[in-house]
Scaffold this active site. Structure first.
Site, PDB file in Angstrom:
ATOM      1  CE  LYS A 264      -3.702   2.161   2.526  1.00  0.00           C
ATOM      2  NZ  LYS A 264      -4.537   2.348   3.791  1.00  0.00           N
TER       3      LYS A 264
ATOM      4  CE  LYS B   7      -6.309   2.122  -0.635  1.00  0.00           C
ATOM      5  NZ  LYS B   7      -6.813   2.050   0.588  1.00  0.00           N
TER       6      LYS B   7
END
Length: 437
Positions: A305, A358
């Site tokens: 992320k 992400k």
């Protein structure tokens, strides 16, 4: 004088008429029991007495000649005709399309391979398509709040904060109608419930546990993912507990996350998804779940992320912007590639069931990196900024929204994602059901 009664005994599929009489020549040829094309008749003596009591006229039969099509040639006859040079007629050889006027006359290139051959028709392109995408590959993110009404999110056209009781149910109905049966919940928590330690995150009667129970009661087979992080519940807007000097406390945060994950599992969550990026949280959550008997609850780890600028609309949706600073000390540097392997190996060793990248489109190379280096399923989050960019460009007439939407999702699948968290889940599924992309 009344004619003798006649009893008709028709063959299967026979036709008859009451309008014409049978000729004497036909009677002479076939006798009292005769077949005229489609009708068999014969005098019926057994019914004479009862028939005399009825004032019925004689029934007349007409013979309709059967026109038979000539029998098709046998295989032997067909082969003999071809051998004799008399093949059956077929459409002519198609003419070669003409080039437009002014096209230069050239000597064709001598090429042993022409890849365009496999792309020259829709059927060939479909036959050799390497990447397929279906509604089963989508996870629909849903924003929920305590209100009864749905509230539009200005930065995300078409998305809403859903009323947890009715709007949420309606949106899940829409998703399931087009084949999307997986959702992930994100709560908009009232400011009065936010604290520095984020204790509302594991309130058994909090917004997320209530939503899970409601959904499972209505849709038992729905796959429910949850977000495990403190930022929606933190008065500081960070994913963890913030020390007075601004440092995000790792181990203390993990302690809170474990309680949050257990509360979600107890409510009926199928997959808990730690998005906080604290070190060691996957293993700690796995142990906490197992110790409480939730061995079947999966963990989808936000493995890579990145500290991205593409999260802006999401933070507006949840009103969860950091009160100060940024998230660079725990989210990954967008410049880093190999570091994703360190996070992948840690999450695998700690018991993750699914690993995630992400955002998605700006990090397709990282999706491929994880796909090539892990046997675990890979998920990717097409985040709010990616969604809003496509919506804004389409609204300005700069691109075709449906085509851009499908192409973006296909590229994420092609990079190696098994499932995609996307706000386009419902319209994309609708488009896929209408045409095979």
């Amino acid at each position: 004088m009344a004619a003798s009664p006649v009893c008709f005994r028709p063959h299967v599929g026979l036709r008859f008429s009451r309008s014409a009489s049978v000729s004497n020549s036909s009677r002479a040829q076939f006798g009292d029991r005769a077949c005229y094309g489609h009708l068999v008749f014969a005098p019926c003596k057994g019914r004479e007495s009862s028939s005399r009591n009825r004032n019925s006229s004689s029934v007349r039969a007409i013979a309709e000649p059967v026109i038979r099509k000539p029998a098709p040639p046998t295989i032997e006859e067909s082969e003999a005709a071809v051998v004799a040079g008399n093949p059956p007629p077929a459409p002519p050889v198609p003419t070669k399309p003409k080039a437009p006027e002014g096209t230069p006359v050239i000597t064709p290139l001598t090429l042993t391979s022409r890849p365009r051959r496999n792309r020259r028709s829709p059927a060939l392109r479909a036959a050799f398509q390497e990447t397929l995408i279906t509604p089963a590959n989508f996870i629909l993110p849903l924003f929920v709040h305590e209100g009864e009404q749905n509230t539009p999110i200005g930065a995300m056209p078409g998305c809403y904060r859903l009323g947890w009781r009715h709007g949420l149910i309606d949106e899940v109905y829409k998703a399931r109608d087009v084949g999307v049966n997986s959702v992930v919940l994100f709560p908009k928590v009232p400011d009065a419930l936010k604290t520095s330690s984020g204790d509302e995150a594991f309130n058994p009667d909090g917004l997320v546990p209530r939503c899970i129970r409601l959904l499972k009661d209505k849709f038992p087979d729905l796959v429910i993912y949850t977000d495990v992080a403190l930022d929606p519940y933190s008065s500081d807007g960070h994913d963890g507990i913030v020390r007075e000097d601004g440092v995000i406390m790792n181990d203390e945060t993990v302690h809170q996350l474990c309680k949050q994950a257990v509360a979600q599992a107890r409510a009926g969550a199928d997959v808990v998804s730690p998005s906080d990026m604290m070190d060691g949280r996957v293993g700690a959550i796995r142990r906490a779940l197992d110790s409480e008997g939730y061995t079947d609850v999966s963990i989808m780890a936000y493995t890579a992320k990145y500290a991205s600028a593409f999260y802006g609309p999401f933070r507006e949706a949840l009103d969860s912007n950091p009160r100060f600073g940024d998230k660079n000390t725990y989210q990954m540097n967008p410049a880093n590639y190999r570091e994703a392997l360190i996070e992948t190996r840690a999450d695998e060793a700690e018991g993750a069931d699914i690993i995630m990248v992400k955002p998605a489109m700006p990090y397709l190379d990282v999706i491929r990196l994880l796909r090539d280096n892990s046997s675990l399923p890979v998920s990717a989050y097409q985040v709010s900024g990616e969604y809003s960019m496509i919506k804004a460009a389409a609204a300005a007439g700069m691109l075709d929204e449906k085509k851009a939407m499908l192409e973006s999702l296909l590229s994420i699948r092609r990079a190696g994602a098994d499932v995609i968290l996307t706000y386009f889940a419902i319209p994309a599924a609708q488009a896929l059901s209408a045409e095979r992309f």
